[in-house]
Design an enzyme around this catalytic site. Structure first.
Site, PDB file in Angstrom:
ATOM      1  N   TYR A  48      -4.807   0.757  -6.948  1.00  0.00           N
ATOM      2  CA  TYR A  48      -4.238   0.236  -5.705  1.00  0.00           C
ATOM      3  C   TYR A  48      -5.306  -0.510  -4.895  1.00  0.00           C
ATOM      4  CZ  TYR A  48      -2.063   0.288  -1.074  1.00  0.00           C
ATOM      5  OH  TYR A  48      -1.567  -0.076   0.149  1.00  0.00           O
ATOM      6  N   SER A 130      -1.922  -1.717   9.975  1.00  0.00           N
ATOM      7  CA  SER A 130      -0.790  -2.202   9.170  1.00  0.00           C
ATOM      8  C   SER A 130       0.521  -1.533   9.564  1.00  0.00           C
ATOM      9  CB  SER A 130      -1.079  -1.905   7.695  1.00  0.00           C
ATOM     10  OG  SER A 130       0.081  -2.027   6.919  1.00  0.00           O
ATOM     11  N   GLN A 151      -0.294  -5.399  12.684  1.00  0.00           N
ATOM     12  CA  GLN A 151       0.212  -6.279  11.615  1.00  0.00           C
ATOM     13  C   GLN A 151       1.678  -5.960  11.370  1.00  0.00           C
ATOM     14  OE1 GLN A 151       0.630  -4.902   8.025  1.00  0.00           O
ATOM     15  NE2 GLN A 151       1.917  -6.715   7.791  1.00  0.00           N
ATOM     16  N   TYR A 153       5.211  -6.400   9.306  1.00  0.00           N
ATOM     17  CA  TYR A 153       6.044  -6.798   8.178  1.00  0.00           C
ATOM     18  C   TYR A 153       7.472  -6.751   8.693  1.00  0.00           C
ATOM     19  CZ  TYR A 153       2.613  -6.114   4.327  1.00  0.00           C
ATOM     20  OH  TYR A 153       1.559  -6.221   3.447  1.00  0.00           O
ATOM     21  N   THR A 179       2.546 -10.998   8.797  1.00  0.00           N
ATOM     22  CA  THR A 179       2.220 -11.301   7.401  1.00  0.00           C
ATOM     23  C   THR A 179       3.387 -12.017   6.739  1.00  0.00           C
ATOM     24  OG1 THR A 179       0.719  -9.428   7.283  1.00  0.00           O
ATOM     25  CG2 THR A 179       1.498 -10.319   5.186  1.00  0.00           C
ATOM     26  N   ARG A 188       2.212  -5.698  -9.995  1.00  0.00           N
ATOM     27  CA  ARG A 188       0.801  -5.320 -10.119  1.00  0.00           C
ATOM     28  C   ARG A 188       0.633  -4.459 -11.374  1.00  0.00           C
ATOM     29  NH1 ARG A 188      -0.287  -4.266  -3.760  1.00  0.00           N
ATOM     30  NH2 ARG A 188       0.612  -6.245  -3.076  1.00  0.00           N
ATOM     31  N   LYS A 270      -0.337 -14.630   9.046  1.00  0.00           N
ATOM     32  CA  LYS A 270      -1.282 -14.258   7.973  1.00  0.00           C
ATOM     33  C   LYS A 270      -0.678 -14.596   6.613  1.00  0.00           C
ATOM     34  CE  LYS A 270      -3.764 -10.137   6.244  1.00  0.00           C
ATOM     35  NZ  LYS A 270      -3.049  -9.688   5.063  1.00  0.00           N
ATOM     36  N   HIS A 294      -3.877 -12.559   0.483  1.00  0.00           N
ATOM     37  CA  HIS A 294      -3.650 -11.113   0.453  1.00  0.00           C
ATOM     38  C   HIS A 294      -4.670 -10.431  -0.489  1.00  0.00           C
ATOM     39  CE1 HIS A 294      -0.151  -8.604   1.979  1.00  0.00           C
ATOM     40  NE2 HIS A 294      -0.838  -7.691   1.334  1.00  0.00           N
ATOM     41  N   ARG A 297      -3.547 -10.177  -4.144  1.00  0.00           N
ATOM     42  CA  ARG A 297      -2.615  -9.091  -4.476  1.00  0.00           C
ATOM     43  C   ARG A 297      -1.163  -9.535  -4.508  1.00  0.00           C
ATOM     44  NH1 ARG A 297      -5.137  -4.274  -3.451  1.00  0.00           N
ATOM     45  NH2 ARG A 297      -3.316  -3.136  -2.731  1.00  0.00           N
TER      46      ARG A 297
HETATM   47  C1  LIG Z   1      -5.260  -1.582  -0.553  1.00  0.00           C
HETATM   48  C2  LIG Z   1      -4.818  -2.771   0.259  1.00  0.00           C
HETATM   49  C3  LIG Z   1      -3.691  -2.673   1.066  1.00  0.00           C
HETATM   50  C4  LIG Z   1      -3.295  -3.754   1.848  1.00  0.00           C
HETATM   51  N1  LIG Z   1      -2.225  -3.621   2.696  1.00  0.00           N
HETATM   52  C5  LIG Z   1      -1.886  -4.649   3.507  1.00  0.00           C
HETATM   53  C6  LIG Z   1      -0.864  -4.493   4.474  1.00  0.00           C
HETATM   54  O1  LIG Z   1      -0.275  -3.429   4.617  1.00  0.00           O
HETATM   55  N2  LIG Z   1      -0.556  -5.577   5.246  1.00  0.00           N
HETATM   56  C7  LIG Z   1      -1.196  -6.782   5.122  1.00  0.00           C
HETATM   57  O2  LIG Z   1      -0.877  -7.730   5.832  1.00  0.00           O
HETATM   58  N3  LIG Z   1      -2.193  -6.936   4.225  1.00  0.00           N
HETATM   59  C8  LIG Z   1      -2.559  -5.900   3.437  1.00  0.00           C
HETATM   60  N4  LIG Z   1      -3.588  -6.049   2.560  1.00  0.00           N
HETATM   61  C9  LIG Z   1      -4.323  -7.345   2.510  1.00  0.00           C
HETATM   62  C10 LIG Z   1      -5.478  -7.335   3.504  1.00  0.00           C
HETATM   63  O3  LIG Z   1      -5.033  -7.319   4.824  1.00  0.00           O
HETATM   64  C11 LIG Z   1      -6.368  -8.567   3.304  1.00  0.00           C
HETATM   65  O4  LIG Z   1      -5.580  -9.724   3.372  1.00  0.00           O
HETATM   66  C12 LIG Z   1      -7.096  -8.521   1.964  1.00  0.00           C
HETATM   67  O5  LIG Z   1      -7.535  -7.226   1.685  1.00  0.00           O
HETATM   68  C13 LIG Z   1      -8.274  -9.462   1.988  1.00  0.00           C
HETATM   69  O6  LIG Z   1      -8.917  -9.496   0.752  1.00  0.00           O
HETATM   70  P1  LIG Z   1     -10.192  -8.592   0.403  1.00  0.00           P
HETATM   71  O7  LIG Z   1      -9.675  -7.211   0.150  1.00  0.00           O
HETATM   72  O8  LIG Z   1     -10.730  -9.215  -0.822  1.00  0.00           O
HETATM   73  O9  LIG Z   1     -11.112  -8.627   1.587  1.00  0.00           O
HETATM   74  C14 LIG Z   1      -4.012  -4.979   1.772  1.00  0.00           C
HETATM   75  C15 LIG Z   1      -5.146  -5.062   0.955  1.00  0.00           C
HETATM   76  C16 LIG Z   1      -5.569  -3.977   0.219  1.00  0.00           C
HETATM   77  C17 LIG Z   1      -6.824  -4.092  -0.601  1.00  0.00           C
END
Ligand SMILES: Cc1cc2nc3c(=O)[nH]c(=O)nc-3n(C[C@H](O)[C@H](O)[C@H](O)COP(=O)(O)O)c2cc1C
Length: 405
Positions: A48, A130, A151, A153, A179, A188, A270, A294, A297
């Site tokens: 994750y 989040s 943030q 959703y 977002t 994934r 975002k 993201h 992801r």
């Molecule tokens: C484990 C995980 C959970 C995430 N959950 C959210 C989320 O709930 N909402 C959101 O807008 N972005 C989420 N993101 C994206 C992050 O806000 C961010 O855009 C991203 O981690 C940036 O890339 P980096 O991890 O390489 O720094 C998540 C990222 C990770 C790694």
């Protein structure tokens, strides 16, 4: 049923060795901290944290793109005293980065968002909570006096978002991140291979064996409060078992107009990767955008954010604050983004590794690493202030004849 409910003895048993701040002394880069984090986490949580969408092309690209950038430093300009402070969303902040919103942080450390909020307070930098946080808006606000961003959703029931916004406003949150890149959750593969079932692992033989090999994480996970999502839905639905199914694909631009009416503070969109969408965000009365994929992801095979950043900065002009994230692991990455015109950076995994490795101390350590590296990069570029970071300092290796300046 959770194991903690079936084994009440776990509540009184002696915890295994505490989460290890000692090992942090040996961690000199975010990658060093990431190695500690991976040692502590079971397979599902690792997948994750580290995984990406599809074939993980974008995940890899986010890092590879930094390898194609080079600095063109200016020498001997007396950068003995480097000043990293800047303004984000109208507020002075000591560092040009903030902590990105993350779903289910308590998967990585039992103190989750509370630990992150305290580390953000220590550094004085903003923290974005989040929608899929595992600690309530109110409890996080009680931990910190640093700027908190919420943030959002949106999915089927817009009433959930409306209620969360009212709670965030009442708790003193200063800004919103909307977002836009998660209409549905991506595929994934890495998470599937690991058998991940968010927010709580399914109890299978493999999970139990894996947990037994990571006693510290397992003990804390099993003896702390069951993971739930306290900021969404009525209380009886907050411990929903299947997070991926919340995203129903109904996200629309009209939702932004609606959010704009509900929230009178700053709003950032975002997930922007196209200059025309930055312009559209400005037309919709938003205050900024986060150039983001993201963290690799969501949709796979989208570009690295550092590659599309300059075009979006140019399109935004002075109508929007442009922040950026995805793949930032070094203070020099942050310096490069600022030189290409970003006002600030969100760091995701680069703070989560610290959380997983050592809770609050780990997050603080990661912030310190990034801040030190940023200062060193600025000094070596001959730059004293964040405002002096400009495009003349960067070129793209593959197009050696082209510098951004
Ligand atoms: C484990 C995980 C959970 C995430 N959950 C959210 C989320 O709930 N909402 C959101 O807008 N972005 C989420 N993101 C994206 C992050 O806000 C961010 O855009 C991203 O981690 C940036 O890339 P980096 O991890 O390489 O720094 C998540 C990222 C990770 C790694």
């Amino acid at each position: 049923m959770q194991l903690r409910e079936t084994l009440p003895l776990l509540r009184v048993a002696r915890p295994p060795a505490p989460y290890g701040a000692r090992r942090l002394a040996r961690c000199h880069s975010i990658e060093d901290v990431a190695r500690q984090a991976r040692r502590r986490l079971p397979l599902g949580a690792r997948a994750y944290l580290d995984g990406g969408g599809g074939d993980e092309y974008t995940l890899r690209r986010n890092r590879a793109a930094f390898d194609e950038l080079e600095f063109l430093p200016a020498m001997a300009r007396d950068a003995a005293r480097v000043e990293t402070s800047t303004t984000l969303l109208g507020r002075r902040t000591p560092l040009p980065f903030a902590l990105a919103p993350i779903g289910s942080p308590r998967m990585f450390h039992h103190e989750g968002e509370r630990a992150v909020a305290r580390a953000a307070r220590h550094a004085g930098i903003p923290y974005a909570l989040s929608t899929l946080a595992t600690t309530s808006i109110e409890d996080v606000a009680a931990e910190t006096d640093t700027p908190l961003w919420y943030q959002v959703y949106v999915w089927g029931d817009r009433g959930e978002a409306k209620e969360a916004l009212a709670r965030a406003r009442a708790a003193g949150f200063t800004a919103l991140l909307f977002t836009g890149d998660t209409a549905v959750r991506s595929d994934r593969t890495r998470e599937r291979h690991a058998g991940l079932n968010l927010p709580s692992p399914r109890l299978r033989l493999r999970t139990l064996l894996d947990g037994a090999l990571r006693p510290s994480w397992s003990w804390h996970f099993l003896t702390s409060e069951t993971i739930s999502f306290p900021n969404i839905g009525p209380p009886d639905r907050r411990s929903r078992e299947k997070m991926p199914h919340m995203f129903d694909g109904t996200l629309r631009w009209e939702d932004l107009d609606w959010i704009r009416e509900l929230w009178d503070g700053p709003i950032l969109l975002k997930g922007v990767l196209r200059p025309d969408e930055a312009v559209r965000a400005a037309d919709a009365g938003l205050d900024g955008v986060v150039v983001s994929n993201h963290g690799g992801r969501q949709l796979d095979h989208v570009p690295a954010t550092i590659d599309v950043l300059p075009g979006i900065v140019d399109a935004a002009g002075d109508r929007l604050e442009v922040l950026v994230d995805s793949g930032f692991r070094r203070g020099s990455d942050i310096a490069a983004a600022l030189a290409l015109g970003a006002r600030g950076v969100l760091v995701g995994r680069a703070h989560l590794y610290g959380l997983a490795a050592a809770g609050e101390a780990g997050v603080r350590h990661c912030i310190d690493i990034l801040a030190d590296e940023l200062r060193t990069t600025m000094a070596l570029c001959g730059v004293r202030t964040v405002a002096e970071l400009d495009r003349s300092l960067i070129r793209q290796r593959a197009r050696a004849d082209v510098s951004y300046g």
